[in-house]
Design a protein around this motif. Sequence first.
Motif, PDB file in Angstrom:
ATOM      1  N   VAL A 165     -42.178  23.161 -36.638  1.00  9.51           N
ATOM      2  CA  VAL A 165     -43.185  22.413 -36.019  1.00  9.51           C
ATOM      3  C   VAL A 165     -42.435  21.186 -35.112  1.00  9.51           C
ATOM      4  O   VAL A 165     -41.731  20.655 -35.406  1.00  9.51           O
ATOM      5  N   GLU A 220     -33.522  29.156 -32.554  1.00  8.80           N
ATOM      6  CA  GLU A 220     -34.599  28.474 -31.750  1.00  8.80           C
ATOM      7  C   GLU A 220     -34.080  27.156 -31.102  1.00  8.80           C
ATOM      8  O   GLU A 220     -34.415  26.919 -30.143  1.00  8.80           O
ATOM      9  N   ASN A 221     -33.624  26.441 -31.946  1.00  8.15           N
ATOM     10  CA  ASN A 221     -33.305  24.967 -31.691  1.00  8.15           C
ATOM     11  C   ASN A 221     -31.852  24.893 -30.519  1.00  8.15           C
ATOM     12  O   ASN A 221     -31.733  24.317 -29.796  1.00  8.15           O
TER      13      ASN A 221
HETATM   14  N1  SAJ Z   1     -35.523  17.200 -23.752  1.00  5.25           N
HETATM   15  C1  SAJ Z   1     -35.181  17.267 -22.423  1.00  5.25           C
HETATM   16  N2  SAJ Z   1     -35.440  18.124 -21.586  1.00  5.25           N
HETATM   17  C2  SAJ Z   1     -36.694  19.023 -21.669  1.00  5.25           C
HETATM   18  C3  SAJ Z   1     -37.175  19.158 -23.158  1.00  5.25           C
HETATM   19  C4  SAJ Z   1     -36.348  18.316 -24.056  1.00  5.25           C
HETATM   20  O1  SAJ Z   1     -34.154  16.371 -22.172  1.00  5.25           O
HETATM   21  O2  SAJ Z   1     -36.858  19.857 -20.868  1.00  5.25           O
HETATM   22  C5  SAJ Z   1     -34.966  16.487 -24.616  1.00  5.25           C
HETATM   23  C6  SAJ Z   1     -36.140  15.478 -25.233  1.00  5.25           C
HETATM   24  O3  SAJ Z   1     -36.197  14.422 -24.280  1.00  5.25           O
HETATM   25  C7  SAJ Z   1     -35.747  15.203 -26.731  1.00  5.25           C
HETATM   26  C8  SAJ Z   1     -34.895  16.332 -27.341  1.00  5.25           C
HETATM   27  O4  SAJ Z   1     -34.798  17.242 -25.853  1.00  5.25           O
HETATM   28  O5  SAJ Z   1     -34.714  13.866 -26.543  1.00  5.25           O
HETATM   29  C9  SAJ Z   1     -35.913  17.212 -28.269  1.00  5.25           C
HETATM   30  O6  SAJ Z   1     -37.348  17.369 -27.826  1.00  5.25           O
HETATM   31  P1  SAJ Z   1     -37.973  18.682 -28.048  1.00  5.25           P
HETATM   32  O7  SAJ Z   1     -39.332  18.195 -27.702  1.00  5.25           O
HETATM   33  O8  SAJ Z   1     -37.396  19.578 -27.124  1.00  5.25           O
HETATM   34  O9  SAJ Z   1     -37.856  18.923 -29.565  1.00  5.25           O
HETATM   35  P2  SAJ Z   1     -38.043  18.201 -30.977  1.00  5.25           P
HETATM   36  O10 SAJ Z   1     -36.732  17.772 -31.464  1.00  5.25           O
HETATM   37  O11 SAJ Z   1     -39.006  17.162 -31.068  1.00  5.25           O
HETATM   38  O12 SAJ Z   1     -38.549  19.542 -31.944  1.00  5.25           O
HETATM   39  C10 SAJ Z   1     -37.545  20.710 -31.889  1.00  5.25           C
HETATM   40  C11 SAJ Z   1     -38.794  21.915 -31.599  1.00  5.25           C
HETATM   41  N3  SAJ Z   1     -37.860  22.986 -31.524  1.00  5.25           N
HETATM   42  C12 SAJ Z   1     -37.986  23.936 -30.304  1.00  5.25           C
HETATM   43  O13 SAJ Z   1     -38.940  23.545 -29.417  1.00  5.25           O
HETATM   44  C13 SAJ Z   1     -37.329  25.048 -30.232  1.00  5.25           C
HETATM   45  C14 SAJ Z   1     -39.502  22.129 -32.793  1.00  5.25           C
HETATM   46  O14 SAJ Z   1     -40.400  23.289 -32.729  1.00  5.25           O
HETATM   47  C15 SAJ Z   1     -38.630  22.061 -34.169  1.00  5.25           C
HETATM   48  O15 SAJ Z   1     -39.724  22.502 -35.383  1.00  5.25           O
HETATM   49  C16 SAJ Z   1     -38.032  20.867 -34.418  1.00  5.25           C
HETATM   50  O16 SAJ Z   1     -37.147  20.746 -33.210  1.00  5.25           O
HETATM   51  C17 SAJ Z   1     -37.258  21.015 -35.843  1.00  5.25           C
HETATM   52  O17 SAJ Z   1     -37.901  20.403 -36.785  1.00  5.25           O
HETATM   53  O18 SAJ Z   1     -36.217  21.655 -35.874  1.00  5.25           O
END
Ligand code: SAJ
Length: 421
Positions: A165, A220-221
């Motif tokens: 999530v 995924e991550n």
């Molecule tokens: N970010 C960028 N550029 C982008 C997208 C994100 O620089 O285009 C940065 C954000 O600013 C942030 C980081 O990446 O610093 C992570 O943000 P995020 O919104 O991509 O993800 P999280 O860490 O909030 O949540 C993620 C999610 N994983 C994916 O989308 C594959 C979520 O679904 C997972 O459940 C969560 O990690 C987790 O708990 O593992």
Amino acid sequence: MSDHSYKRISVIGLGYIGLPTAVMFASRKIEVVGVDVSQNVVDTINRGAIHIIEPDLDVAVHAAVQEGFLRATTMPEPAEAFLIAVPTPFQGADHEPDLSYIEAASKAIARVLRPGNLVILESTSPVGATEAMADWLSEVRPDLTFPRGAGEASDIRIAHCPERVLPGKVMQELITNDRVIGGMTRACSARAVALYKSFVTGDCVVASGPRVAELAKLTENSFRDVNIAFANELSLICDRLELDVWELIRLANRHPRVNILQPGPGVGGHCIAVDPWFIVSSARNEARLIRTAREVNDSKPDWVMNKVRAAIGAHLMANPGKTAADVTVAVYGLSFKPNIDDLRESPALDIARAIAAEHTGPQLVVEPNIEELPKGLEAAHLVDLTAASAAEVHVMLVDHTHFMSSVAPIGRIVDVRGVWG
Ligand code: SAJ
């Protein structure tokens, strides 16, 4: 009780995943015993309050506790199903996964296990962690049978069902996202599907085993990390070639099969900057791209700091007679991503602190989502956009909606989010 319904479940670890998950079961009128090592967390929840930030969670916890379906304790109690949602950080220069929280949680619940129980590992974990969890349980309870020895007939059912999530949308995504269910046997998976189906409207997809489910979550991550690294690398390339990376990405994304993410100050949060290392540590020679992506994203804050130093230097060159102590630097955004107040593992906060540590002049911070500045920024001033416009150097770090309609201020600009571009 029919074979597939649960009356009493236990969630171990009442943090960002465990607590919302516990509440979901409680909202379906299943008795939930939440277990946490922190007495403070337990007391807070039993008061109907919460200790973490997540939209809509407070109301849901309050209702679940009031209605008597959720109760927290530090001591595990018997239940039909146990979900472990504890942290899995990495340690050391090699970023090796630290499974000590899973081990401690397993050993704590082992004492109260009964034949027929289901134990689910939800924590994001390196490949093999679910089997290790089963082995820890079996060490403490040699009187019970486990899938490794007894197969489909085991007393205890074991599965990995990784959480996936998005922080900020946990209460919706817990319900609507598909779940990957990696049972150690088919019977284990069936029991786990039955459990999640009590509140999940997405598909519960059964994997061939826990190991592929573990790797699916890490993948995924890592997918997101690699794609963000690609965008961050493009921002470095464009800087070198004096081109606008935002225009570049807009143009390239007009291709029907190209969808480049956005560059930024680096990757924050607890998941994306951690999980890829679990793949790297289990396949060091093969995971070259995944490791490099981590390195690209982790090095971005240093690159931004060099840009800030260059901007201050350029201002001083243009204003002979001034020193760095005369230059006011304004920082826009501290949180780890837009439109949240979560400052944990935030590259923007790291950059703001690095500026505070080395810049001798005044520092202003605009962060509309917080009331006071965190540690390391004691000498800085939390101000609004108008006050910040008086600064000589402006560092845009987080694309909060609040900033989107602001006009580019006068002065030297380091904009790593393309807000004023
Ligand atoms: N970010 C960028 N550029 C982008 C997208 C994100 O620089 O285009 C940065 C954000 O600013 C942030 C980081 O990446 O610093 C992570 O943000 P995020 O919104 O991509 O993800 P999280 O860490 O909030 O949540 C993620 C999610 N994983 C994916 O989308 C594959 C979520 O679904 C997972 O459940 C969560 O990690 C987790 O708990 O593992």
